[in-house]
Enzyme design. Structure first.
Site, PDB file in Angstrom:
ATOM      1  NE  ARG A   1      -0.461   0.485   5.014  1.00  0.00           N
ATOM      2  CZ  ARG A   1      -0.603   1.582   5.590  1.00  0.00           C
ATOM      3  NH1 ARG A   1      -0.766   2.462   4.782  1.00  0.00           N
ATOM      4  NH2 ARG A   1       0.440   1.754   6.646  1.00  0.00           N
TER       5      ARG A   1
ATOM      6  NE  ARG B   1       0.328  10.140   6.626  1.00  0.00           N
ATOM      7  CZ  ARG B   1       1.341  10.529   7.424  1.00  0.00           C
ATOM      8  NH1 ARG B   1       1.559  11.664   7.841  1.00  0.00           N
ATOM      9  NH2 ARG B   1       2.046   9.609   7.660  1.00  0.00           N
TER      10      ARG B   1
ATOM     11  NE  ARG C   1      20.042  -1.408  -3.112  1.00  0.00           N
ATOM     12  CZ  ARG C   1      20.749  -1.299  -4.236  1.00  0.00           C
ATOM     13  NH1 ARG C   1      21.340  -1.993  -4.792  1.00  0.00           N
ATOM     14  NH2 ARG C   1      20.874   0.067  -4.581  1.00  0.00           N
TER      15      ARG C   1
ATOM     16  NE  ARG D   1      17.984   9.352   3.769  1.00  0.00           N
ATOM     17  CZ  ARG D   1      17.153   8.992   4.823  1.00  0.00           C
ATOM     18  NH1 ARG D   1      15.963   9.493   5.134  1.00  0.00           N
ATOM     19  NH2 ARG D   1      17.881   8.254   5.691  1.00  0.00           N
TER      20      ARG D   1
ATOM     21  CD  GLU E   1      20.942   8.778   3.492  1.00  0.00           C
ATOM     22  OE1 GLU E   1      20.327   7.932   3.171  1.00  0.00           O
ATOM     23  OE2 GLU E   1      20.878   9.261   4.923  1.00  0.00           O
TER      24      GLU E   1
ATOM     25  CE1 TYR F   1      14.995  -0.015   7.416  1.00  0.00           C
ATOM     26  CE2 TYR F   1      12.756   0.331   8.454  1.00  0.00           C
ATOM     27  CZ  TYR F   1      14.040   0.754   7.939  1.00  0.00           C
ATOM     28  OH  TYR F   1      14.149   2.024   8.111  1.00  0.00           O
TER      29      TYR F   1
ATOM     30  CG  ASP G   1      10.955   1.794  11.916  1.00  0.00           C
ATOM     31  OD1 ASP G   1      11.689   2.112  11.223  1.00  0.00           O
ATOM     32  OD2 ASP G   1       9.613   1.951  11.760  1.00  0.00           O
TER      33      ASP G   1
END
Length: 371
Positions: A175, A179, A252, A283, A303, A351, A353
């Site tokens: 998805r 917003r 990666r 970025r 980066e 991954y 957080d």
């Protein structure tokens, strides 16, 4: 020189997972030895102070969580500011707000209301007529239409993965959050911010009372000290632990170009994403803006994503179907490895957080000490 020849835990990796576990084990009276092959503590959350600016040496780390227990836990070790992540996307000469919200849609199409934005996106999706997406490109187009995809998703994603979007599986993008409010807050989490003074002091507090050895490779160390501890907490690459016996998991990596500039404000925001494919970096981070810095100079980092290979730092597990199946086989080996706990992003090939790393470490602590 080691203070002991027998520890309760040898903790491999002085990053967030290993440091939380070490702190909790030490608080329970256990003797912990923490080793890391780098020359500093903190793993990828390490911050280095350069002329008063706390530089995120391994990429931007913005703490965010909706877990009140995790927020209370981390606030024991630092005061957090009220930084809100509101990245800017650059496509050619065009600038858009992120995440995709009404500010984005208004700039892109000149619309003002959520109904107008929804209608524009629905019109583009209907024109495409994609009913069964065969790859990431078709999946993204079927969710957001061609304008958002072409300008803000396609190039950035191809740089991140090093592959054409048509060669990436559809399930990678399940998805894409749209917003329909004028809100540039990237995270929906209730609690977010940056620790005042950076992340390194947090790790130092977590490791207080532990013995720490830096510049220490686990495999060399354990060969020389085979009975150094009763148990091992391993946060390195799980496939490397087993000498890649089933094959290499894929990752990666990122190359950083960091420089100090003789200006007080380079880009006016902490995070600028460069979404065009022809721009080689993804970025630019301007670190002082994480802590509302007023220093006379600034530090920026570009980066550059790249394919991981032995000898460089692995950052992001490639959680596609092929690697998922291989990890399951390594996880079976891990379950049978007596006296070893595998944790963290590399140890669990996931991954994470930062809040999820802390949550996972505390969960392992409860299991280990049967609490």
């Amino acid at each position: 020189m080691l203070k002991s020849r027998n520890y309760d835990f040898l903790i491999v990796g002085a990053g967030l997972f290993g440091s939380v576990f070490a702190h909790e084990a030490t608080a329970r009276g256990k003797r912990c030895l923490v080793i890391d092959r780098r020359n500093h503590i903190g793993g990828n959350v390490y911050t280095e102070n350069i002329h008063g600016i706390n530089v995120h040496k391994y990429g931007a780390h913005i703490f965010h969580t909706s877990n009140r227990n995790v927020w209370s836990y981390i606030n024991q070790f630092a005061e957090f500011n009220n930084f809100i992540n509101s990245p800017i996307a650059v496509y050619g000469n065009e600038i858009y707000n992120m995440p995709f919200n009404m500010n984005t849609f208004s700039k892109m199409w000149g619309v003002r209301t959520p109904a107008e934005a929804r209608a524009k996106i629905a019109e583009q999706i209907e024109e495409l007529g994609i009913t069964n997406p065969a790859n990431l490109e078709e999946q993204a187009l079927s969710l957001v239409g061609h304008d958002v995809y072409e300008k803000l998703i396609k190039g950035y994603t191809e740089k991140q993965w090093g592959r054409d979007c048509r060669d990436l599986p559809a399930f990678i993008i399940k998805r894409l959050p749209l917003r329909f409010t004028y809100d540039n807050n990237y995270f929906n989490d209730k609690f977010q911010g940056i620790p005042v003074g950076g992340y390194t002091p947090i790790i130092a507090k977590l490791l207080k009372g532990c013995e720490v050895l830096l510049n220490t490779d686990y495999f060399d160390f354990i060969t020389a000290n085979p009975k150094i501890s009763n148990k091992i907490v391993y946060t390195g690459m799980i496939d490397e632990y087993f000498n890649f016996c089933l094959g290499h998991l894929q990752y990666r990596s990122v190359r950083f170009e960091t420089e100090e500039l003789d200006v007080d404000n380079y880009q006016g925001n902490a995070v600028f994403n460069y979404t065009a494919r022809e721009v080689p970096f993804t970025r630019i981070i301007e670190h002082k803006h994480f802590e509302f810095g007023t220093q006379p100079t600034t530090v920026i980092s570009r980066e550059y994503p790249l394919e991981w290979k032995p000898g460089i730092e692995p950052y992001y597990p490639i959680n596609d179907e092929q690697n998922g199946k291989l990890y399951v086989e390594y996880a079976k080996l891990a379950q049978n490895e007596k006296g070893v706990i595998f944790g963290g992003r590399l140890g669990q090939y996931k991954y994470y957080d930062m809040d999820k790393v802390i949550e996972a470490a505390l969960c392992v602590v409860k299991q280990e000490f049967k609490e």
